[in-house]
Design a protein around this motif. Structure first.
Motif, short mmCIF file in Angstrom:
data_model
loop_
_atom_site.label_atom_id
_atom_site.label_comp_id
_atom_site.label_asym_id
_atom_site.label_seq_id
_atom_site.Cartn_x
_atom_site.Cartn_y
_atom_site.Cartn_z
N ASP A 104 -15.50 -25.64 -26.34
CA ASP A 104 -15.93 -27.04 -26.29
C ASP A 104 -14.85 -27.98 -26.82
O ASP A 104 -15.14 -29.04 -27.34
CB ASP A 104 -17.24 -27.22 -27.06
CG ASP A 104 -17.10 -26.88 -28.54
OD1 ASP A 104 -16.06 -26.30 -28.93
OD2 ASP A 104 -18.02 -27.20 -29.30
N ARG A 105 -13.58 -27.59 -26.68
CA ARG A 105 -12.48 -28.41 -27.15
C ARG A 105 -11.90 -29.26 -26.02
O ARG A 105 -12.05 -28.93 -24.85
CB ARG A 105 -11.35 -27.52 -27.69
CG ARG A 105 -11.76 -26.69 -28.88
CD ARG A 105 -10.66 -25.75 -29.28
NE ARG A 105 -10.46 -24.78 -28.19
CZ ARG A 105 -9.40 -23.99 -28.10
NH1 ARG A 105 -8.45 -24.03 -28.99
NH2 ARG A 105 -9.30 -23.13 -27.11
N VAL A 106 -11.23 -30.34 -26.40
CA VAL A 106 -10.43 -31.09 -25.45
C VAL A 106 -9.17 -30.28 -25.21
O VAL A 106 -8.57 -29.77 -26.15
CB VAL A 106 -10.06 -32.49 -26.01
CG1 VAL A 106 -9.07 -33.20 -25.10
CG2 VAL A 106 -11.31 -33.32 -26.21
N HIS A 107 -8.77 -30.15 -23.96
CA HIS A 107 -7.55 -29.42 -23.63
C HIS A 107 -6.51 -30.40 -23.11
O HIS A 107 -6.81 -31.28 -22.32
CB HIS A 107 -7.82 -28.34 -22.60
CG HIS A 107 -8.57 -27.19 -23.18
ND1 HIS A 107 -7.95 -26.10 -23.72
CD2 HIS A 107 -9.90 -26.99 -23.34
CE1 HIS A 107 -8.85 -25.26 -24.18
NE2 HIS A 107 -10.05 -25.78 -23.97
N THR B 240 -7.05 -37.80 -16.40
CA THR B 240 -6.20 -38.76 -17.10
C THR B 240 -4.93 -38.06 -17.52
O THR B 240 -4.97 -36.95 -18.05
CB THR B 240 -6.93 -39.29 -18.35
OG1 THR B 240 -8.14 -39.94 -17.94
CG2 THR B 240 -6.06 -40.27 -19.13
N PHE C 51 -5.42 -34.59 -19.74
CA PHE C 51 -6.49 -34.44 -20.71
C PHE C 51 -7.76 -33.99 -20.00
O PHE C 51 -8.26 -34.69 -19.12
CB PHE C 51 -6.73 -35.76 -21.44
CG PHE C 51 -5.58 -36.14 -22.32
CD1 PHE C 51 -5.60 -35.86 -23.66
CD2 PHE C 51 -4.44 -36.72 -21.77
CE1 PHE C 51 -4.51 -36.17 -24.47
CE2 PHE C 51 -3.36 -37.03 -22.57
CZ PHE C 51 -3.39 -36.75 -23.91
N TYR D 80 -11.66 -32.73 -20.75
CA TYR D 80 -12.67 -32.83 -21.80
C TYR D 80 -13.68 -31.71 -21.68
O TYR D 80 -13.86 -31.12 -20.62
CB TYR D 80 -13.31 -34.22 -21.72
CG TYR D 80 -12.26 -35.28 -21.95
CD1 TYR D 80 -11.84 -35.60 -23.23
CD2 TYR D 80 -11.61 -35.91 -20.88
CE1 TYR D 80 -10.84 -36.52 -23.47
CE2 TYR D 80 -10.61 -36.84 -21.10
CZ TYR D 80 -10.22 -37.13 -22.39
OH TYR D 80 -9.22 -38.04 -22.62
N PRO D 81 -14.37 -31.40 -22.79
CA PRO D 81 -15.31 -30.28 -22.79
C PRO D 81 -16.36 -30.43 -21.70
O PRO D 81 -16.74 -31.52 -21.32
CB PRO D 81 -15.97 -30.37 -24.17
CG PRO D 81 -15.01 -31.11 -25.02
CD PRO D 81 -14.32 -32.07 -24.09
#
Length: 109
Positions: A45-48, A99, A85, A87-88
């Motif tokens: 559940d992290r931003v990558h 983005t 970017f 997002y989870p």
């Protein structure tokens, strides 16, 4: 090494620019079409922040993975000209808008 470069680009550089009195802190941000599908690990559940190569095709920016995305893979960092970017949530299929920060472009003054 790659995590350190990401932290430098997204946190340290803007802080230094703020302290130097610049109004624009981040690299140019654009929307690009992700040409390579991407799937997070189960339960992640992290931003990558992916290292990508962005090129304009027919007036549209397209982002492709710059290589393997492992934390120690410096070669993809060297090939990348942007950070994407993600997002989870659900996997990101090819053709999705993402983005990107254009890391080879100067901040827009």
């Amino acid at each position: 090494p790659v995590s350190g470069a990401g932290i430098l680009e997204e946190y340290v550089r803007p802080l230094v620019r703020r302290r130097a009195g610049h109004a624009r802190l981040f690299r140019p941000e654009r929307q690009a079409v992700l040409d390579t599908p991407w799937r997070p690990r189960e339960g992640d559940d992290r931003v990558h922040i992916l290292r990508v190569r962005v090129e304009a095709e027919g007036g549209v920016l397209h982002a492709r993975l710059a290589g393997p995305q492992g934390s120690g893979v410096v070669s993809s960092l060297a090939r990348a000209n942007a950070l994407a970017f993600l997002y989870p949530g659900a996997p990101v299929p090819a053709g999705s808008a993402v983005t990107v920060h254009l890391t080879e472009e100067p901040e827009e003054h």
